[in-house]
Design an enzyme around this catalytic site. Structure first.
Site, PDB file in Angstrom:
ATOM      1  N   GLU A   1       0.829  -1.211   0.000  1.00 50.96           N
ATOM      2  CA  GLU A   1       0.000   0.000   0.000  1.00 50.96           C
ATOM      3  C   GLU A   1       0.865   1.263   0.000  1.00 50.96           C
ATOM      4  OE1 GLU A   1      -2.668  -0.784   3.341  1.00 50.96           O
ATOM      5  OE2 GLU A   1      -4.050  -1.783   1.958  1.00 50.96           O
TER       6      GLU A   1
ATOM      7  N   ASP B   1      -8.120  -9.177   4.105  1.00 50.00           N
ATOM      8  CA  ASP B   1      -7.889  -8.088   5.049  1.00 50.00           C
ATOM      9  C   ASP B   1      -8.965  -8.014   6.130  1.00 50.00           C
ATOM     10  OD1 ASP B   1      -7.010  -5.852   6.303  1.00 50.00           O
ATOM     11  OD2 ASP B   1      -7.491  -4.453   4.700  1.00 50.00           O
TER      12      ASP B   1
ATOM     13  N   GLU C   1     -12.473  -2.572  12.413  1.00 51.72           N
ATOM     14  CA  GLU C   1     -12.546  -1.875  11.122  1.00 51.72           C
ATOM     15  C   GLU C   1     -13.687  -2.386  10.244  1.00 51.72           C
ATOM     16  OE1 GLU C   1      -8.910  -2.050   8.860  1.00 51.72           O
ATOM     17  OE2 GLU C   1      -9.767  -0.929   7.196  1.00 51.72           O
TER      18      GLU C   1
HETATM   19  C1  GCU Z   1      -6.060  -2.246   5.928  1.00 52.30           C
HETATM   20  C2  GCU Z   1      -6.442  -0.959   6.580  1.00 52.30           C
HETATM   21  C3  GCU Z   1      -5.338   0.041   6.509  1.00 52.30           C
HETATM   22  C4  GCU Z   1      -4.049  -0.569   7.044  1.00 52.30           C
HETATM   23  C5  GCU Z   1      -3.749  -1.852   6.332  1.00 52.30           C
HETATM   24  C6  GCU Z   1      -2.568  -2.596   6.907  1.00 52.30           C
HETATM   25  O1  GCU Z   1      -5.940  -2.082   4.560  1.00 52.30           O
HETATM   26  O2  GCU Z   1      -7.595  -0.444   5.984  1.00 52.30           O
HETATM   27  O3  GCU Z   1      -5.724   1.148   7.249  1.00 52.30           O
HETATM   28  O4  GCU Z   1      -2.999   0.310   6.919  1.00 52.30           O
HETATM   29  O5  GCU Z   1      -4.842  -2.705   6.435  1.00 52.30           O
HETATM   30  O6  GCU Z   1      -2.803  -3.562   7.622  1.00 52.30           O
HETATM   31  O7  GCU Z   1      -1.431  -2.253   6.652  1.00 52.30           O
END
Ligand code: GCU
Length: 684
Positions: free
Chosen positions: A292, A371, A399
């Site tokens: 990400e 996730d 979440e």
């Molecule tokens: C999910 C979450 C993010 C977080 C990511 C992670 O995608 O929405 O906020 O950073 O997990 O675990 O790195």
């Protein structure tokens, strides 16, 4: 708990209120706990002794005497270092403890309490308190325990501006305005809550490390981090930090963070020396790399083993660990691409590297391949990885499970994960076994993203405290049953009124299935509003780049992840799981749409069609959510009125939000399929 924030009615005391000890119990055992005797010569048992004194004072309403040796006529708790020759003692590990009731020569009550370390003693004290408050302390009480899993930690997703990524209970208790908070009182109370359920590690900052947090490993912040480490240390908890993989560039002025560049290695070596000069028992680094948009070794054409090992070499001389996350996938996918599958990604990235990691690298693996959805299969990295150290990552913060506005007790979800049989060492190779009894040379742990913030009750929803509690308890002993843990938590938090205990335990136990039934169906996941992830939006992520698709059209829904015709994910499991998942007839139905694309008229084992199941479960789920409100209302007058109204407000919101989920999901599928509800209910 010291009355720093006072007011138990605000939920601050959590399961440490001590207010509820059953009167009969107090009468019965009060004489057993009149004195405390601490064996002279033991060191490091101070916190344990203080905690014992404080708890006995609160439970029995009088200060226990401190005596040099067990008294002849009064009940004494004797705290002493485990004496090695004894068989039972020899089996205690450094965090273990033993408690047994006996009598002095004169017939006075004696409770012997043994541990090898102060931390073991502390866990023993908390265990004793739990048994007293839950009514399971007895005349012939005798327990000896070691934690099943060695590393048991929380991950804070706190940012230094005071915000918390995916936090639903206020702001950070650690940071504000890019500084570490000066007032450590609350942090100490948190350490205490953690230790009381046996947790022994904490990562102090978010896995997404931004500019300011990158500097946590510099002299600007290290003295303050050291102060936090001091607090946690007295409760047996090690601190870790999330780091930015590009630190050599951002902090060190280098033009690269390439793990194979000697200058980069030298920079991290120096950094490790600096950190350990402030915190000699620093736990290590948590790293989100090449995930990400976070930087990582891919930028330099290196793999994750090369990336992690460089850091591991820097930390090794000090006993530090690198916890390397496996949450690595292509988050720029085209939704038309049916070959790339996010579910495959962690497995494909890490299995080829198994055996190549340094022995102080731990791969941290989310419980599912996607996730933290309400229902996912277990990541096939469990069972797939044979030679790597592993940490299971769970998410306590809700979440995708109602954001602490909905009640969702997560022990059941986690228990399903822990009890999943990977078959990697033959039958009965459950995830719990792999973590508690790893193969030779492999080390393991369990971690979870915390759900607390600076809300007075820690977790926003008072009943979400149960999730923090049960995470620790399962990490200590994965064989515990969700209901047992729920009841323990309720008894300590609300007292021993049987109606209260039964009602709240029952609500907790039903809550996961209720939540699941009115949200996305049969394991497909997502269907949430993008960004904040609260509330229904069936196509919210359907045409996005995040690899999170349900593929619904007018004929059916689900992702074909079979080997025969789909993305091949089912084949990542060892048999028989691979064959079970491959065939819709044998695939567990709660995961049917995760593995298969299914027409709406497909007949489920329950004898209803898929579309009818979607309608039924959503009508039913919303009804049961409303039922939670009624169940809670039956407790009015039996529990603290402030807590009663706080929870009531959340349950009412949940009930109305469950109707929104029901209507959005049912309308969507009615519109897509054109098939009406057999029972003729109104679909909006
Ligand atoms: C999910 C979450 C993010 C977080 C990511 C992670 O995608 O929405 O906020 O950073 O997990 O675990 O790195």
């Amino acid at each position: 708990m010291k009355k720093r924030y006072d007011n138990e009615s605000q939920g601050y005391d959590a399961w440490f209120g001590f207010k509820q000890a059953d009167r009969r119990l107090i009468g019965q055992y009060s004489s057993v706990f009149e004195n405390i005797c601490i064996d002279p010569g033991i060191q490091g048992f101070e916190t344990a002794a203080n905690e014992l004194k404080r708890a006995l004072e609160a439970i029995f309403g009088r200060t226990p005497g401190l005596v040099p040796q067990p008294a002849s006529s009064k009940g004494t708790v004797l705290l002493r270092k485990a004496a090695m020759p004894d068989n039972e003692d020899a089996q205690l590990d450094d965090e273990g403890f033993l408690i047994r009731r006996c009598k002095t020569e004169n017939g006075a009550a004696l409770t012997i309490f043994e541990a090898k370390t102060g931390t073991g003693a502390l866990y023993g004290v908390y265990s004793l308190i739990r048994h007293i408050l839950c009514g399971s302390f007895s005349d012939d009480f005798h327990i000896a325990e070691n934690p099943a899993i060695k590393i048991r930690m929380l991950n804070q997703w706190d940012n230094m501006d005071g915000s918390i990524e995916r936090g639903y209970a206020g702001k950070s208790i650690f940071y504000e305005n890019d500084m570490i908070k000066k007032d450590a009182g609350r942090i100490e109370d948190y350490a205490r809550l953690m230790a009381s359920v046996g947790l022994n590690g904490i990562v102090l900052n978010n896995v997404n490390v931004h500019e300011v947090e990158t500097r946590l490993i510099t002299k600007d912040y290290l003295p303050e981090v050291a102060r936090l480490a001091d607090i946690f240390r007295s409760y047996g908890i090690k601190v870790f930090l999330s780091i930015n993989y590009s630190s050599p560039v951002e902090l060190g002025g280098l033009d690269t963070a390439d793990p194979l560049d000697d200058r980069v290695q030298a920079w991290w070596d120096g950094k490790a020396a600096e950190i350990y000069s402030y915190i000699p028992d620093f736990g290590g680094f948590l790293v989100k790399a090449d995930s990400e948009f976070r930087p990582g070794p891919f930028t330099y054409g290196r793999n994750h083993a090369e990336g992690a090992n460089m850091l591991a070499k820097a930390l090794k001389p000090y006993g530090g660990k690198v916890i390397w996350r496996c949450f690595v996938y292509n988050c720029r996918q085209d939704w038309r691409d049916r070959v790339t599958d996010r579910a495959n990604s962690a497995y494909d990235n890490f299995i080829p590297l198994d055996g190549l990691f340094e022995d102080n690298v731990y791969l941290q693996i989310k419980n599912g391949p996607m996730d933290f959805q309400v229902r996912e299969p277990v990541s096939p990295l469990f069972g797939g990885l044979k030679k790597s150290n592993m940490i299971l990552e769970l998410q306590i913060t809700q979440e995708y499970t109602g954001q602490q506005r909905h009640l969702c007790y997560l022990a059941q979800m986690w228990k399903d994960v822990l009890d999943f049989d990977t078959y990697c060492r033959g039958k009965d190779s459950t995830v719990a076994k792999l973590l508690s009894d790893p193969c030779d040379g492999v080390h393991t742990g369990i971690s979870a993203v915390s759900n607390i913030g600076d809300d007075m009750n820690w977790t926003g929803h008072d009943l979400a405290q149960a999730n923090l509690y049960c995470f620790g308890r399962l990490a200590w002993d994965p064989s515990l049953m969700p209901e047992t843990i729920a009841r323990e938590w309720v008894l300590q938090t609300f007292g021993c009124d049987a109606a209260v205990a039964d009602t709240i335990t029952g609500m907790l136990m039903d809550s996961y299935h209720i939540y699941e039934s009115y949200t996305s169906p049969l394991g497909i996941g997502w269907m949430v509003n993008p960004g904040h992830h609260y509330g229904p939006s069936v196509d919210g992520y359907e045409y996005s780049a995040w690899g999170t698709y349900h593929r619904a059209d007018h004929e059916g829904i689900g992702v074909d992840r079979t080997v025969a015709a789909g993305t091949g994910f089912a084949g990542k499991y060892l048999p028989p799981n691979s064959t079970i998942y491959e065939d819709p007839k044998t695939c567990p139905e709660e995961l049917l749409l995760f593995f298969h694309r299914i027409p709406y008229k497909y007949m489920l084992k329950s004898g209803v069609t898929l579309i009818q199941h979607i309608y039924d479960s959503h009508f039913e789920g919303a009804k049961r959510a409303a039922g939670l409100v009624e169940r809670w209302k039956s407790l009015e007058g039996r529990i603290d009125p402030h807590c009663f109204s706080r929870v009531l407000a959340r349950l009412e919101e949940q009930a109305s939000h469950a109707c929104e989920w029901r209507d959005v999901i049912n309308s969507y599928f009615f519109r897509k399929s054109g098939i009406p509800d057999e029972k003729g209910r109104t679909i909006y």
